[in-house]
Write a protein that holds these residues in place. Structure first.
Motif, mmCIF file in Angstrom:
data_model
loop_
_atom_site.group_PDB
_atom_site.id
_atom_site.type_symbol
_atom_site.label_atom_id
_atom_site.label_comp_id
_atom_site.label_asym_id
_atom_site.label_seq_id
_atom_site.Cartn_x
_atom_site.Cartn_y
_atom_site.Cartn_z
ATOM 1 N N ILE A 1 0.827 -1.203 0.000
ATOM 2 C CA ILE A 1 0.000 0.000 0.000
ATOM 3 C C ILE A 1 0.861 1.252 0.000
ATOM 4 C CG2 ILE A 1 -1.599 1.357 1.406
ATOM 5 C CD1 ILE A 1 -2.816 -1.352 2.306
ATOM 6 N N ILE A 2 1.886 1.275 0.837
ATOM 7 C CA ILE A 2 2.769 2.452 0.918
ATOM 8 C C ILE A 2 3.482 2.659 -0.411
ATOM 9 C CG2 ILE A 2 4.822 3.401 2.030
ATOM 10 C CD1 ILE A 2 3.893 1.934 4.591
ATOM 11 N N GLY A 3 3.925 1.569 -1.037
ATOM 12 C CA GLY A 3 4.586 1.676 -2.327
ATOM 13 C C GLY A 3 3.679 2.260 -3.394
ATOM 14 N N SER A 4 2.418 1.867 -3.383
ATOM 15 C CA SER A 4 1.482 2.405 -4.370
ATOM 16 C C SER A 4 1.215 3.880 -4.129
ATOM 17 C CB SER A 4 0.171 1.614 -4.324
ATOM 18 O OG SER A 4 -0.505 1.803 -3.085
ATOM 19 N N CYS A 5 1.195 4.299 -2.860
ATOM 20 C CA CYS A 5 1.001 5.716 -2.543
ATOM 21 C C CYS A 5 2.191 6.557 -3.002
ATOM 22 C CB CYS A 5 0.814 5.902 -1.036
ATOM 23 S SG CYS A 5 -0.718 5.222 -0.364
ATOM 24 N N ALA A 6 3.391 6.003 -2.879
ATOM 25 C CA ALA A 6 4.611 6.764 -3.164
ATOM 26 C C ALA A 6 5.033 6.702 -4.620
ATOM 27 C CB ALA A 6 5.747 6.255 -2.283
ATOM 28 N N SER A 7 4.452 5.834 -5.397
ATOM 29 C CA SER A 7 4.938 5.603 -6.762
ATOM 30 C C SER A 7 4.851 6.839 -7.648
ATOM 31 C CB SER A 7 4.157 4.452 -7.401
ATOM 32 O OG SER A 7 2.773 4.770 -7.491
ATOM 33 N N GLU B 1 12.303 -0.221 3.089
ATOM 34 C CA GLU B 1 12.645 1.160 2.748
ATOM 35 C C GLU B 1 12.380 1.363 1.261
ATOM 36 O OE1 GLU B 1 15.486 3.599 5.195
ATOM 37 O OE2 GLU B 1 16.757 3.056 3.491
ATOM 38 N N TYR B 2 11.538 2.361 0.977
ATOM 39 C CA TYR B 2 11.148 2.653 -0.401
ATOM 40 C C TYR B 2 11.919 3.858 -0.901
ATOM 41 C CZ TYR B 2 8.175 3.507 -4.470
ATOM 42 O OH TYR B 2 7.707 3.671 -5.753
ATOM 43 N N ASP B 3 12.619 3.696 -2.023
ATOM 44 C CA ASP B 3 13.416 4.764 -2.596
ATOM 45 C C ASP B 3 12.555 5.595 -3.538
ATOM 46 O OD1 ASP B 3 15.299 6.170 -4.456
ATOM 47 O OD2 ASP B 3 16.799 5.092 -3.281
ATOM 48 N N LEU B 4 12.382 6.880 -3.209
ATOM 49 C CA LEU B 4 11.505 7.756 -3.988
ATOM 50 C C LEU B 4 12.116 8.162 -5.323
ATOM 51 C CD1 LEU B 4 10.295 9.950 -1.020
ATOM 52 C CD2 LEU B 4 8.810 8.550 -2.461
ATOM 53 N N LEU B 5 13.416 7.974 -5.502
ATOM 54 C CA LEU B 5 14.067 8.252 -6.786
ATOM 55 C C LEU B 5 14.063 7.024 -7.689
ATOM 56 C CD1 LEU B 5 15.128 11.154 -7.120
ATOM 57 C CD2 LEU B 5 15.329 10.451 -4.744
ATOM 58 N N GLN B 6 14.367 5.856 -7.108
ATOM 59 C CA GLN B 6 14.407 4.628 -7.893
ATOM 60 C C GLN B 6 13.030 3.973 -8.040
ATOM 61 O OE1 GLN B 6 17.846 2.009 -7.131
ATOM 62 N NE2 GLN B 6 18.486 3.475 -5.549
ATOM 63 N N LYS B 7 12.050 4.467 -7.268
ATOM 64 C CA LYS B 7 10.670 3.989 -7.358
ATOM 65 C C LYS B 7 10.558 2.493 -7.074
ATOM 66 C CE LYS B 7 9.153 8.017 -8.523
ATOM 67 N NZ LYS B 7 8.390 8.805 -7.522
ATOM 68 N N ARG B 8 11.191 2.047 -6.007
ATOM 69 C CA ARG B 8 11.112 0.633 -5.652
ATOM 70 C C ARG B 8 11.533 0.428 -4.204
ATOM 71 N NH1 ARG B 8 16.086 -2.011 -5.547
ATOM 72 N NH2 ARG B 8 17.860 -0.783 -6.335
ATOM 73 N N TRP B 9 11.133 -0.741 -3.664
ATOM 74 C CA TRP B 9 11.595 -1.143 -2.345
ATOM 75 C C TRP B 9 13.018 -1.685 -2.460
ATOM 76 C CZ3 TRP B 9 9.063 0.155 1.920
ATOM 77 C CH2 TRP B 9 7.696 0.439 1.821
ATOM 78 N N LEU B 10 13.853 -1.296 -1.543
ATOM 79 C CA LEU B 10 15.234 -1.756 -1.544
ATOM 80 C C LEU B 10 15.334 -3.073 -0.789
ATOM 81 C CD1 LEU B 10 16.923 1.645 -0.590
ATOM 82 C CD2 LEU B 10 16.540 0.728 -2.882
ATOM 83 N N ASN B 11 16.304 -3.887 -1.181
ATOM 84 C CA ASN B 11 16.529 -5.103 -0.404
ATOM 85 C C ASN B 11 17.349 -4.772 0.845
ATOM 86 O OD1 ASN B 11 19.404 -5.278 -1.003
ATOM 87 N ND2 ASN B 11 18.826 -6.023 -3.048
ATOM 88 N N ALA B 12 17.475 -5.729 1.736
ATOM 89 C CA ALA B 12 18.101 -5.480 3.040
ATOM 90 C C ALA B 12 19.532 -4.968 2.904
ATOM 91 C CB ALA B 12 18.066 -6.753 3.881
#
Length: 439
Positions: free
Chosen positions: A61-67, A213-224
């Motif tokens: 949900i957070i990823g869709s909001c931030a995309s 952690e969602y990167d607002l520049l790369q538009k994706r969740w980062l791995n650990a």
């Protein structure tokens, strides 16, 4: 212990500066056990999950909001005090941008029906308190004591600037005070903060651990591994510079023979990245030098004239000044700064008349002669006190062309005059930063 979650934006460029200030405040007022270890702005929460919702659903949900949203600009201001959920809170005020308000509202709308929020403000987005905590969970009366102490110090003890060395000027609020009578341990001096930053990643906490952690520049969740990888952070910061216009992509078109101004590049100076919250990884001075020199040459052509108003390089690790000069376009007049007063061919000041306005160019505005009635163009203060030394101040008739204030690119005198004529004089208000990324 009940599982709790928190959605936040951690500070990016200003992280080191704010953490140092928090540590100084905590030490001075004996609230080390209550200080914030990871300065951030809360977007939603803390909250718990309502069955059958899972943590992976929250991330989706957070990823869709931030995309559809890029970096989130905001201004960090002075002190504030509130009563929190678990006691008193002292914090830095945060002036949100429309992007920050939009993202916060969107996340609240999507999560409020799936979670149990422990924060009453999550359901009142229009009244949300945007802040970066200094200390929380304070016992009764302690938050007010800290706040009143900071307010009193801001009127008396704070001295952000010095005309001596750049190291003192930039680190004055990190310098330890002499041990006070009756107190054995030393503490650091603290100062009000007024500076811009931008959220580059959204961090989701699960208790004390990072869930994602969602990167607002790369538009994706980062791995650990990426979350803590300095090379991953360097990639994010590079994308941010290009997004914000702090790293030019190519030469800028302009009329030949323009007059440009800039000061305080501090080439070769690693610590300036932290001291002035520059948009670079703190350890990579080579990347900073490359970007600043490229920005200069993309802005200035060989037929232009540049007035450089002091402090080209700094530190024993920096190249020779002559090496840096050879890389820069334009006919350059060097006005002496703190670190280059003995530089050959540097002048102490320059008088200019342009479009009917008189300008005095010198590194430190405090060196201006009494009675000068024109506009003073200066550097020296960087972005360490934007309230007193913004980009353009119509009251004091000062123009700060420190590189951090003007967006890391030279600014033309033509643009300055146009801004004064069309924006500053009609409003009578200062313009804190040149770049439009943050208003």
């Amino acid at each position: 212990m009940e599982d709790t979650y928190l959605v936040e934006i951690r500070l990016a460029r200003t992280r080191w500066r704010i953490k140092e200030t928090i540590q100084a405040i905590a030490q001075k007022f004996n609230v080390e056990d209550h200080q914030e270890r990871h300065p951030h702005i809360t977007l939603y929460g803390p909250f718990t999950l309502d069955n059958p919702v899972h943590s992976k659903d929250i991330l989706q949900i957070i990823g869709s909001c931030a995309s559809g949203i890029g970096p989130i600009p905001f201004m960090i201001g002075s002190w504030e005090q509130r009563d929190g959920i678990h006691g008193g809170v002292v914090a830095f005020s945060v002036k949100p941008s429309p992007e920050l308000v939009k993202l916060t509202s969107l996340i609240s709308q999507k999560l409020s029906c799936l979670t149990i929020s422990l924060n009453a403000w999550d359901l009142q987005a229009d009244k949300k308190w945007f802040h970066a905590t200094i200390a929380n969970r304070l016992p009764p009366g302690k938050a007010e004591e800290v706040f009143n102490g900071l307010a009193a110090m801001s009127k008396t003890d704070f001295s952000l600037h010095s005309s001596s060395s750049i190291s003192f000027q930039l680190s004055s609020f990190f310098v330890r005070l002499a041990t006070m009578a009756g107190i054995k341990k030393q503490y650091k001096k603290v100062h009000p903060v007024f500076i811009d930053d931008a959220g580059l990643r959204i961090t989701v906490m699960h208790n004390d651990d990072i869930l994602g952690e969602y990167d607002l520049l790369q538009k994706r969740w980062l791995n650990a591994d990426e979350i803590r990888d300095p090379f991953s952070w360097q990639k994010t910061m590079t994308l941010y510079r290009r997004y914000a216009g702090f790293e030019l992509k190519g030469p800028l078109d302009h009329d030949p023979g323009e007059i440009y101004l800039i000061s305080d590049l501090h080439l070769g100076h690693t610590n300036i990245i932290r001291y002035c919250s520059r948009p670079f990884v703190p350890s990579d001075v080579i990347e900073m030098d490359r970007t600043l020199i490229t920005n200069w040459n993309y802005s200035v052509s060989q037929g232009d004239h540049v007035y450089f108003i002091g402090d080209l390089r700094h530190g024993r690790e920096a190249c020779l000044e002559s090496e840096y000069r050879a890389l820069l376009n334009g006919t350059i007049t060097f006005v002496a700064g703190n670190d280059d007063r003995n530089t050959e061919s540097a002048v102490q000041s320059v008088h200019l008349t342009y479009e009917g306005r008189e300008f005095l160019l010198l590194h430190d505005p405090n060196d201006a002669p009494a009675g000068f009635s024109g506009w003073i163009i200066h550097g020296h203060h960087h972005n360490n006190d934007l309230c007193a030394f913004p980009f353009i101040d119509p009251i004091s008739k000062r123009i700060n062309v420190s590189v951090e204030v003007i967006g890391y690119c030279p600014v033309s005198l033509k643009e300055i005059c146009q801004t004064i004529r069309e924006r500053i004089l009609p409003s009578g208000k200062p313009l804190f930063l040149r770049y439009s990324y943050v208003d």
